[in-house]
Design a protein around this motif. Structure first.
Motif, mmCIF file in Angstrom:
data_model
loop_
_atom_site.group_PDB
_atom_site.id
_atom_site.type_symbol
_atom_site.label_atom_id
_atom_site.label_comp_id
_atom_site.label_asym_id
_atom_site.label_seq_id
_atom_site.Cartn_x
_atom_site.Cartn_y
_atom_site.Cartn_z
ATOM 1 N N MET A 193 9.621 54.816 41.302
ATOM 2 C CA MET A 193 9.012 55.627 42.348
ATOM 3 C C MET A 193 9.250 55.461 43.791
ATOM 4 N N SER A 194 9.636 56.321 44.686
ATOM 5 C CA SER A 194 10.127 56.191 45.984
ATOM 6 C C SER A 194 9.132 57.127 47.117
ATOM 7 N N VAL A 195 8.899 56.639 48.028
ATOM 8 C CA VAL A 195 8.039 57.299 49.280
ATOM 9 C C VAL A 195 8.923 57.096 50.491
ATOM 10 N N ILE A 196 8.576 58.237 51.214
ATOM 11 C CA ILE A 196 9.497 58.474 52.469
ATOM 12 C C ILE A 196 8.325 58.445 53.668
ATOM 13 N N VAL A 197 8.648 57.664 54.448
ATOM 14 C CA VAL A 197 7.942 57.581 55.747
ATOM 15 C C VAL A 197 8.716 57.968 56.999
ATOM 16 N N LYS A 198 8.357 58.975 57.727
ATOM 17 C CA LYS A 198 9.288 59.424 58.635
ATOM 18 C C LYS A 198 8.817 59.226 59.711
ATOM 19 N N LEU A 199 9.595 58.581 60.821
ATOM 20 C CA LEU A 199 9.325 58.142 62.246
ATOM 21 C C LEU A 199 9.533 58.941 63.152
ATOM 22 N N ASP A 200 9.050 59.281 64.185
ATOM 23 C CA ASP A 200 9.400 60.116 65.283
ATOM 24 C C ASP A 200 9.449 59.107 66.646
ATOM 25 N N ILE A 201 10.522 59.365 67.332
ATOM 26 C CA ILE A 201 10.591 58.546 68.649
ATOM 27 C C ILE A 201 10.843 59.588 69.774
ATOM 28 N N ASP A 202 10.137 59.469 70.911
ATOM 29 C CA ASP A 202 10.251 60.385 72.127
ATOM 30 C C ASP A 202 10.382 59.460 73.294
ATOM 31 N N ALA A 203 11.737 59.344 73.614
ATOM 32 C CA ALA A 203 12.310 58.137 74.525
ATOM 33 C C ALA A 203 11.700 58.681 75.868
ATOM 34 N N ARG A 204 11.021 57.856 76.401
ATOM 35 C CA ARG A 204 10.314 58.105 77.938
ATOM 36 C C ARG A 204 10.448 57.092 78.910
ATOM 37 N N TYR A 205 10.554 55.806 78.320
ATOM 38 C CA TYR A 205 10.753 54.426 79.290
ATOM 39 C C TYR A 205 12.052 53.745 78.884
ATOM 40 N N LYS A 250 5.973 57.089 66.845
ATOM 41 C CA LYS A 250 4.765 57.660 65.962
ATOM 42 C C LYS A 250 5.214 57.991 64.547
ATOM 43 N N ILE A 251 4.153 57.768 63.666
ATOM 44 C CA ILE A 251 4.436 58.095 62.121
ATOM 45 C C ILE A 251 4.264 59.526 62.194
ATOM 46 N N GLN A 252 5.157 60.279 61.553
ATOM 47 C CA GLN A 252 5.328 61.583 61.454
ATOM 48 C C GLN A 252 4.455 62.044 60.272
ATOM 49 N N ASN A 253 4.806 61.626 58.888
ATOM 50 C CA ASN A 253 4.141 61.964 57.866
ATOM 51 C C ASN A 253 4.701 60.894 56.643
ATOM 52 N N ILE A 254 4.055 60.901 55.453
ATOM 53 C CA ILE A 254 4.392 60.217 54.435
ATOM 54 C C ILE A 254 4.643 61.173 53.086
ATOM 55 N N SER A 255 5.747 60.955 52.719
ATOM 56 C CA SER A 255 5.989 62.244 51.590
ATOM 57 C C SER A 255 6.597 61.428 50.278
ATOM 58 N N VAL A 256 6.559 62.110 49.428
ATOM 59 C CA VAL A 256 7.140 61.667 47.916
ATOM 60 C C VAL A 256 8.328 62.547 47.377
ATOM 61 N N PHE A 257 9.206 61.996 46.984
ATOM 62 C CA PHE A 257 10.577 62.676 46.394
ATOM 63 C C PHE A 257 10.067 63.626 45.412
ATOM 64 N N LYS A 258 10.530 64.840 45.399
ATOM 65 C CA LYS A 258 10.235 65.927 44.329
ATOM 66 C C LYS A 258 10.180 65.504 43.232
ATOM 67 N N ALA A 259 11.069 64.655 42.745
ATOM 68 C CA ALA A 259 11.333 64.230 41.240
ATOM 69 C C ALA A 259 10.421 63.355 40.761
ATOM 70 N N ASN A 260 9.446 62.676 41.834
ATOM 71 C CA ASN A 260 8.526 61.570 41.388
ATOM 72 C C ASN A 260 7.254 62.178 41.654
ATOM 73 N N ARG A 261 7.075 63.553 41.962
ATOM 74 C CA ARG A 261 5.635 63.905 42.414
ATOM 75 C C ARG A 261 4.917 64.016 41.178
ATOM 76 N N GLU A 262 5.315 64.351 39.852
ATOM 77 C CA GLU A 262 4.352 64.308 38.602
ATOM 78 C C GLU A 262 3.863 63.022 38.244
#
Length: 894
Positions: free
Chosen positions: A350-362, A318-330
């Protein structure tokens, strides 16, 4: 009771179905007895009386001598064992067996009792006003013929009515020519009152217009109907002089540009870089991890990210969230939270971080595609993980699969090693038609060589015996290689069926049959069909007589058999060993097709050169007035396609097939599941049927279900009637298995010759081989369609393909070479090439392969030879773009 039979069979060297010539032998009976001559041969009944008859005007027989209690008919072909008790005496039949074509299996079509409203037939007796078409009476003054005037020998389609409900006195209400062609030709023979065009069109002088006097080699324009006129198969109804040269039509349709989509999608663009470390690694079931994907704009211009999403729904990633580095927020101008809400403008650096979560079930490999959508482009990354289950690792699954017991192999070996040929008491074959059908041409048996059987059983070096198997398939070794592959497949089929032999089983009387219980019958283990042969062997006397029985009916866990009538009368519950056999008919037809394939020519079997031909027909937009007919009427354009829902590629394929500019080279229509290949084939058949009045089409599929679907789609179009289309079924197919909607099209009964004359014939690939028994030659059909061609072996596909002209015929192969191929039993036949379908072999030849530079505007394939369908109609609309761009644009073969 069998002493007489034993004495008879001791002197017969061949089985009934293998005897083609007369065999005579001399036998001395006792001391000083006079000589007795016996012979076995195949003959014809020439005279029939109340209780006896004559065979070939020479051999006397009584009805009591006929096996199975069958009453023979005049002109029946029979196998006879005849005796002459002294040198000057006459011949007397001791045993007579009516020869039926059941040995070839599906050589007869299933009987349907429904009276058809339309039939196809020949004009027989005709005096200019009234006549007969078969048993249908017609009067030209009372039936509709439009501008067609029938003549004796014409093949016609007739609408039939039954006055007062009397089905025995049908009357024609409408008559149409079955096939009509209009073309330019050359006078090849002129006899004054009649002549010939191109050696195949017969004409009478009264059809010539404008007082034209034809001369040999004159170019003419003519219109002809299909008719049996001596050696000619067409009769001209209109002839005029012609000096118009034929002009080729080289119009090419435009197609979308094809590129290697995956490589382009995974590459960074416009200065935007996405991290390539997107693997969660190996993890156990139950663990949870987080992975960060960084998107950085290293360019000099702003880029707007519109969306970030997974192309498929995943229960583990799943996609957890999309965030921006603090130095680039302005630097953020517009930012919306979540994965697809709002747009995010990435300024330079400018850089963006996309955090992905995995819940291993199978357990297994998890692979998902993550796509970043920008205004002008997309960038993708595969997110992967290897999930293991510690519990499953405790199970030892490293041992390779081995096939179960070798009982079938051992039983088969015993038969091969047996020196003496067992003598068989013939049973009674089923006959579902009202009369026995005899055909002018019987298929050869193509028996497996005994030394090849021994090589397989002794596991000797196969390539030493048959080096052709290791050779690449060519035009020169074509017949020899497929002959060997088919023999190998037959040997394995024989071994496999022996796995189901039964030991010491008891039969029970069931009405006129003997019922045999068969464990696993409902699951198709073994697969038993009506007409299959079952052999009973006495376990206490294995060298004694064997009893041959034929399957007449199939129940849930029993088969109903008929043996020799004497066996039925004397059977009291004794145990017998049961040996199953399989139907050799399909293999014999495949042998016949591979034997005839050389007639197609090397450039059809192994295409290397394409010489475009003039288009047979151009599909144009029709202009049709709408509203009332007045001076101010509106004009609209009407599509020439019957199916208004075809997409651009389907319409392009239909147009190409109808035009046939690549003929006689096969045309290939392929694509993934659900892209509408069968729908396209149906539309092409309908267009050819309506636009080319001289056409005759045979459409085949590997299975009955696919052939039924094709017939049903043609029926649902409303454009074909029972006099246009016939569904040819194998005799062992039960009428109960036929869908109700197609039963009216199966009403040709036992007249196979008439069925072959219909404009459209639908059957399985194997059943099409029945037509070989009529002596039909290449050119009988103008178009061949093979749907699901990827599931048919090459010899199966050739069965119908050999029935078109090698110079002007059109073969269309539709299917998916990436799906499951033909079902084969022999590891050797798979290893040496029988598993490769004709469609898959051709698509990898240079003439058919992708060329993105040369055919960039036509889907990377030559539009005269190939169309690849893209749009999927079985999947949810939300994932269609992914299938279109990733699964299909990725070349599909790379």
């Amino acid at each position: 009771m069998f002493s007489g039979i034993r004495k008879l069979w001791d002197y017969i060297s061949e089985q009934e179905d293998q005897t083609d010539t007369s065999n005579e032998s001399q036998l001395v009976v006792g001391n000083g007895a006079e000589a007795c001559s016996r012979r076995e041969y195949e003959g014809k009944i020439t005279h029939i009386f109340s209780s006896h008859g004559l065979i070939d005007n020479e051999v006397y027989f009584s009805f009591d001598d006929v096996l199975g209690g069958v009453k023979p008919n005049l002109n029946d072909v029979v196998t006879v064992v005849a005796a002459q008790h002294h040198s000057e005496g006459g011949w007397h039949a001791e045993q007579v067996s009516v020869v039926e074509n059941w040995e070839d299996q599906d050589y007869e079509v299933a009987e349907v009792t429904q009276a058809p409203s339309e039939i196809v037939g020949h004009v027989g007796d005709f005096n200019g006003k009234t006549g007969y078409i078969g048993n249908v009476y017609f009067d030209l003054s009372e039936c509709k013929c439009e501008d067609f005037k029938p003549a004796k020998g014409d093949l016609v389609k007739v609408c039939v009515v039954y006055p007062d409900g009397d089905t025995f006195s049908p009357v024609a209400s409408e008559i149409q020519a079955l096939r009509v062609k209009e073309a330019d030709g050359v006078i090849s023979g002129e006899k004054g009152d009649h002549g010939y065009i191109d050696g195949e069109v017969f004409y009478l002088s009264d059809v010539i217009v404008n007082d034209y006097i034809p001369r040999k080699w004159d170019p003419v324009h003519y219109k002809a109907v299909e008719s049996l006129q001596g050696r000619s198969s067409w009769r001209a109804v209109f002839i005029e002089p012609s000096e118009k040269p034929q002009k080729a039509n080289w119009n090419l349709l435009q197609g979308p540009l094809q590129q290697s989509f995956t490589k382009e999608l995974l590459s960074d663009k416009e200065g935007v870089c996405v991290s390539k470390e997107t693997d969660f690694g190996t993890m156990a079931v139950g663990r949870k991890l987080t992975l960060s994907v960084i998107v950085e704009n290293k360019g000099t211009t702003e880029q707007t990210m519109c969306r970030c999403h997974m192309t498929a729904s995943s229960s583990q990633i799943k996609i957890q969230n999309i965030s921006v580095f603090k130095a680039n927020r302005e630097l953020v101008k517009t930012f919306g939270s979540g994965s697809n809400i709002g747009d995010l403008t990435l300024c330079p650096n400018m850089s963006v971080i996309v955090k992905l979560d995995i819940d291993a079930r199978y357990q297994g490999q998890e692979k998902q595609l993550l796509i970043f959508t920008f205004e002008k482009f997309k960038i993708g990354r595969y997110i992967t993980a290897n999930i293991t289950d510690p519990v499953m690792s405790l199970i030892d699954h490293n041992q390779p699969y081995t096939q179960g017991g070798r009982q079938g192999y051992n039983r088969y070996r015993e038969n091969v090693d047996r020196s003496a040929t067992p003598w068989m008491i013939p049973g009674e074959r089923p006959n579902r038609n009202k009369k026995t059908v005899q055909f002018p041409h019987r298929l050869p048996h193509y028996n497996v060589p005994e030394d090849l059987r021994q090589i397989i059983l002794t596991e000797e070096e196969l390539l030493y015996y048959a080096p052709v198997l290791a050779e690449e398939l060519t035009y020169k070794n074509y017949r020899d290689k497929f002959k060997m592959l088919l023999h190998l497949e037959e040997i394995q089929m024989d071994i496999d069926i022996r796995e189901f032999d039964l030991h010491r089983v008891c039969l029970r009387h069931f009405s006129e049959y003997l019922a045999l219980p068969v464990p696993g019958l409902a699951e198709g283990r073994p697969s038993v069909l009506i007409g299959d042969k079952v052999i009973l062997i006495d376990p206490s006397d294995p060298d004694g007589p064997c009893f041959e029985g034929y399957v007449h009916e199939i129940l849930k866990d029993e088969v109903l058999l008929k043996f020799n009538p004497d066996f039925h009368r004397t059977y009291t519950g004794k145990d017998y060993n049961v040996q199953f056999t399989f139907n050799r008919g399909p293999l014999r037809k495949c042998h016949r097709a591979s034997e005839s394939a050389n007639g197609l020519g090397e450039n059809i079997l192994f295409p290397t050169t394409l010489v475009p031909k003039p288009a047979r027909c151009i599909l144009k937009q029709n202009v049709k007035p709408t509203g009332k007919f007045n001076t101010g009427q509106e004009v609209t354009s009407r599509s020439p396609f019957f199916n208004k829902h075809l997409n651009a590629r389907q319409r392009s394929a239909v147009t190409r097939i109808v035009q046939g500019q690549g003929r006689p080279l096969p045309y290939i229509l392929f694509g993934p599941p659900g892209t509408g290949k069968t729908v396209t084939v149906v539309e092409a058949i309908l267009q050819i049927f309506t636009k080319l009045s001289y056409s005759r089409i045979i459409a085949c599929t590997p299975s009955n279900s696919a052939a039924d679907l094709l017939t049903q789609r043609l029926h649902e179009s409303g454009l074909v009637k029972t006099g246009d289309l016939v569904r040819l079924n194998a005799q062992q197919r039960s009428e109960q298995d036929l869908p109700d909607s197609i039963r009216p099209y199966c009403s040709v009964g036992d007249d196979l010759d008439l069925a072959s004359r219909y404009r459209i014939l639908v059957s399985t690939c194997v059943t099409a081989g029945t037509l070989y028994t009529l002596g039909i030659k290449s050119g009988h059909f103008t178009h061949v369609f093979i749907d699901e061609a990827g599931q048919a072996t090459e010899p199966e596909a050739l069965i119908s393909s050999c029935l078109v002209s090698h110079t002007d015929g059109q073969i269309t192969l539709a299917g998916d070479p990436q799906q499951l191929g033909p079902v084969l039993m022999s590891k050797f036949s798979k290893m040496y090439g029988l598993e490769l379908s004709l469609l898959e072999r051709l698509i990898h030849t240079p003439l058919y392969e992708r060329d993105e530079q040369k055919f960039a505007d036509h889907g990377a394939y030559d539009p005269l030879l190939v169309t690849k369908l893209l749009d999927n109609y079985r999947s949810h609309t939300s994932i269609n773009p992914l299938l279109h761009e990733h699964f299909v644009k990725n070349g599909y073969f790379h």
